[in-house]
Every structure is written in C-alpha cells, then in structure tokens.
Design an enzyme around this catalytic site. Structure first.
Site, short mmCIF file in Angstrom:
data_model
loop_
_atom_site.label_atom_id
_atom_site.label_comp_id
_atom_site.label_asym_id
_atom_site.label_seq_id
_atom_site.Cartn_x
_atom_site.Cartn_y
_atom_site.Cartn_z
N TRP A 99 0.83 -1.20 0.00
CA TRP A 99 0.00 0.00 0.00
C TRP A 99 0.86 1.25 0.00
CZ3 TRP A 99 -4.37 -1.19 -1.85
CH2 TRP A 99 -4.98 -2.40 -1.52
N ASP A 166 -1.85 6.47 6.62
CA ASP A 166 -2.87 5.53 6.16
C ASP A 166 -3.11 4.56 7.31
OD1 ASP A 166 -4.32 3.45 5.05
OD2 ASP A 166 -2.99 3.12 3.34
N LYS A 190 -12.10 -2.37 6.93
CA LYS A 190 -11.31 -3.27 7.77
C LYS A 190 -11.84 -3.26 9.21
CE LYS A 190 -8.67 -3.53 4.03
NZ LYS A 190 -7.70 -2.55 3.65
C1 LIG Z 1 -7.11 -2.12 2.21
C2 LIG Z 1 -6.07 -1.07 2.28
C3 LIG Z 1 -6.00 -0.03 1.33
C4 LIG Z 1 -6.90 0.05 0.12
O1 LIG Z 1 -8.14 0.47 0.46
P1 LIG Z 1 -9.27 0.71 -0.68
O2 LIG Z 1 -10.36 1.27 0.15
O3 LIG Z 1 -9.55 -0.61 -1.29
O4 LIG Z 1 -8.73 1.66 -1.65
C5 LIG Z 1 -5.04 0.95 1.50
N1 LIG Z 1 -4.18 0.91 2.54
C6 LIG Z 1 -4.22 -0.09 3.46
C7 LIG Z 1 -3.26 -0.07 4.60
C8 LIG Z 1 -5.16 -1.10 3.35
O5 LIG Z 1 -5.20 -2.08 4.27
#
Ligand SMILES: *Cc1c(COP(=O)(O)O)cnc(C)c1O
Length: 357
Positions: A99, A166, A190
């Site tokens: 990511w 993030d 998540k």
């Molecule tokens: C799942 C995830 C993403 C991507 O998220 P989307 O909503 O599918 O764009 C980005 N960063 C992390 C750390 C993730 O776990």
C-alpha cells in the site's frame, strides 16, 4: 452457523452491528423509511452523519482543530488526493509494503518523492527504525498497519513536517495521539464498516499551500466546507460505521479494544511460536496485532494446502495468505471474537498431532 471470519477486508463486523444495520435498512428508527431511501440532506441522515463524526472525535480524542470527513473512492483515492492537495516540491514516504508503494507511485506524479526508509530488501517483514524525516519535505507519509505483510507501527512519530498516515487497517484498534498527525485516513472496510466509505481526519492549516488547480471533488477544502455533503456521501456505509462506533463505545473504547486485540494476537503468536509446524514471517518487534502472517516451516511446506482445507472444514474463512507472502494470514480485527482465534489455535494443535514428525 456463522463462520470464523479471518478475511483481510472487507472483513468481520460485530453481529450486533449487522443486525442493527439490517433493521435500519428496513426502517430507520420507526420513521417508515429505509436509511437507503433518505435524502442525505434531510434531518434524519444529518443526525447519522453528526453522530458518526461526534463518535470519531470522542473515541479517538481528536483535538478541536481537526475535521472528520467521509468520502468515496477508498483509501486508494487518497493516494492521489494527498499529493494533489499537499505536494509542492517534495514529499517523504516510508516504504513498508504494497500500500505504501502504491501511495508513492501516485505522489511521484506530483513532485519529488524521498523514500526516507524502506523494508523492501527483506520483503517488508519489519518496520524501518533508523530513518530520518527530511525537514524540507511538504509532508511525511506512513502506513501504520501493513495489511499484507503483517507489520505495524505502534508509535506516533514526532515529525518535523506534517505527518500523514494511512490507518485503513488499524484505526480504532488502539489509542492514537491524533495531535501528532496532520491527517489520518483509511477505507472503512477493515475495522469500521462495509466498503464504500473513506474516512479522513484532517487539520485544515495544511491546505491551500499548493499552486496547482485542484478539481473540486478532489479538494479537501470542498468537503470540509460542505461537511462531507458536497455530493451524496456513501450513506449506508456511514450508517454502519456509526453502529460500529456505538458498539465500540459500549465495550469501553479504544483502550479496551487494544487490550482485547493484544490478547487475541498474543494467543495466536504464542501458538505460532510453540507449534513445530509453523513460523511467523514478520520480525517480532514489528508484528501486527491486526494481520497475523505465518507459514509452514520448510520441512512441512507440502502440508500448506491441506492445513488450509482443514481450517475451511472447521468453518474458518479468509486464512489464505496474500500471494506476496504466501502461507496464511489471520486478520484479527476489532470485531473478530476471541473464540475465533481460539478455534484456529485448536485447529493448529489438532493438525500438529496428526502431522508432527
Ligand atoms: C485495504 C487497504 C488499502 C486500500 O483500500 P481501498 O479502500 O480498497 O482503496 C489501503 N491501505 C491499506 C493499509 C489497506 O489495508
């Protein structure tokens, strides 16, 4: 029978949250309308938005000068929105996994990117420690939990430049000192709710510093000014996020959640270390309490498929590791009951009895 859901995302939600959402889909608070068929500008949905924002602020102890936004596009959209809004000349990134790499790729389209630290040389199995945050960067971006590689940053860094994080896969799993961050963002799917909503916690003094034209929809200021109602927000996912935060508050908040998460993670990591068939992939001081990655030891490698099928036969889903790590990944998000982790540990022990040489 409900499955033991170890999926990495979209992932397990609490039973109560799913039931309450199902009720609101039928009829929100007895008003004779589904939460799906309300105007987002009406007072009923505004109350949902207000409560969700208020619960974010309360549960994460967010200081006064921050805004909480709900947008579409997922965390992936933020990978380009962040440099679009914040990158003038140079940004710094910590490269800790897939990511982070995706975020770096987007930033490169807007200016210079300084990769301040990286764990790429060891397939991202640790969090870099001896890195320096460049003081001339417009911001420093980190991924606090690396969902794919099972590593996590537990420290709120002191950064000389605005810190952007993030937190898609560890938001609300533990207390965070929000004042150390200029922005925290993530997808809801998540730890919070279904896919479709993206949360952004942002301090507005970091905005307005780039010269380029920013399209209205991609400009954070638009969504701050309009209270996430410039366009139609993802109403139903936001509703579920609200239910999750109500549930989290009732359980005692993020401190209690942190304790429960550590108990679950300790239980599973303990078994991975003890069981002669398995081994963990992440370095001990970097390993995540949300995504627990492990493989079969080399001498048992050929049993990997059989173990996966064994867990499926016991009602467990989502344990197959990401292709870039292999083996297994147990995602132990807030809503995963301890009993599910215990069921996995029991399965590992039963498998050991059958197969240990
Ligand atoms: C799942 C995830 C993403 C991507 O998220 P989307 O909503 O599918 O764009 C980005 N960063 C992390 C750390 C993730 O776990």
């Amino acid at each position: 029978m409900k499955k033991h859901n170890f999926s990495a995302g979209p992932s397990v939600l609490s039973k109560e949250v799913i039931e309450n959402t199902a009720k609101a889909v039928q009829d929100l608070n007895g008003i004779g309308l589904s939460v799906m068929e309300l105007s987002h500008r009406g007072k009923e949905f505004q109350a949902v938005m207000d409560e969700t924002v208020a619960l974010f602020k309360e549960l994460l102890d967010i200081p006064e000068n921050y805004h909480v936004l709900f947008l579409g596009g997922g965390a992936s959209m933020q990978f380009c929105m962040i440099p679009f809004n914040l990158l003038n000349k140079k940004a710094a990134y910590l490269e800790t996994g897939t990511w982070a790499k995706k975020a770096i790729k987007e930033a490169k389209g807007f200016g210079e990117v300084d990769v301040a630290g990286s764990s790429a040389d060891k397939n991202f199995n640790f969090i870099p420690k001896d890195f320096k945050i460049p003081e001339d960067a417009d911001y420093f971006h980190i991924t606090t939990n690396n969902t794919i590689f099972g590593t996590e940053i537990f420290e709120d860094y002191d950064s000389p430049v605005p810190l952007v994080a993030d937190m898609s896969s560890d938001i609300f799993s533990r207390p965070v000192d929000v004042s150390k961050y200029a922005m925290i963002y993530g997808g809801a799917q998540k730890n919070l709710g279904p896919a479709g909503a993206t949360f952004v916690i942002i301090r507005d003094d970091i905005l307005g510093k780039v010269d380029r034209f920013i399209p209205t929809m991609l400009n954070y200021q638009t969504h701050i000014d309009q209270g996430s109602m410039f366009n139609t927000p993802p109403c139903l996912p936001i509703y579920t996020c609200m239910e999750t935060l109500r549930w989290l508050k009732k359980l005692g908040g993020v401190k209690v959640m942190q304790k429960m998460n550590h108990e679950k993670a300790d239980l599973l990591y303990g078994e991975i270390e003890r069981n002669p068939l398995f081994e963990g992939t992440a370095e001990k001081d970097s390993r995540s309490i949300m995504n627990i990655c492990f493989v079969m030891k080399p001498e048992y490698q050929e049993l990997e498929k059989e173990f996966l099928e064994f867990t499926i036969s016991k009602g467990m889903v989502g344990l197959k590791g990401h292709r870039s790590v292999g083996g297994f990944r147990a995602s132990t998000y807030n809503a995963l009951p301890r009993e599910s982790v215990q069921a996995l540990v029991d399965a590992m022990q039963e498998f050991e009895k059958k197969h240990a040489k």
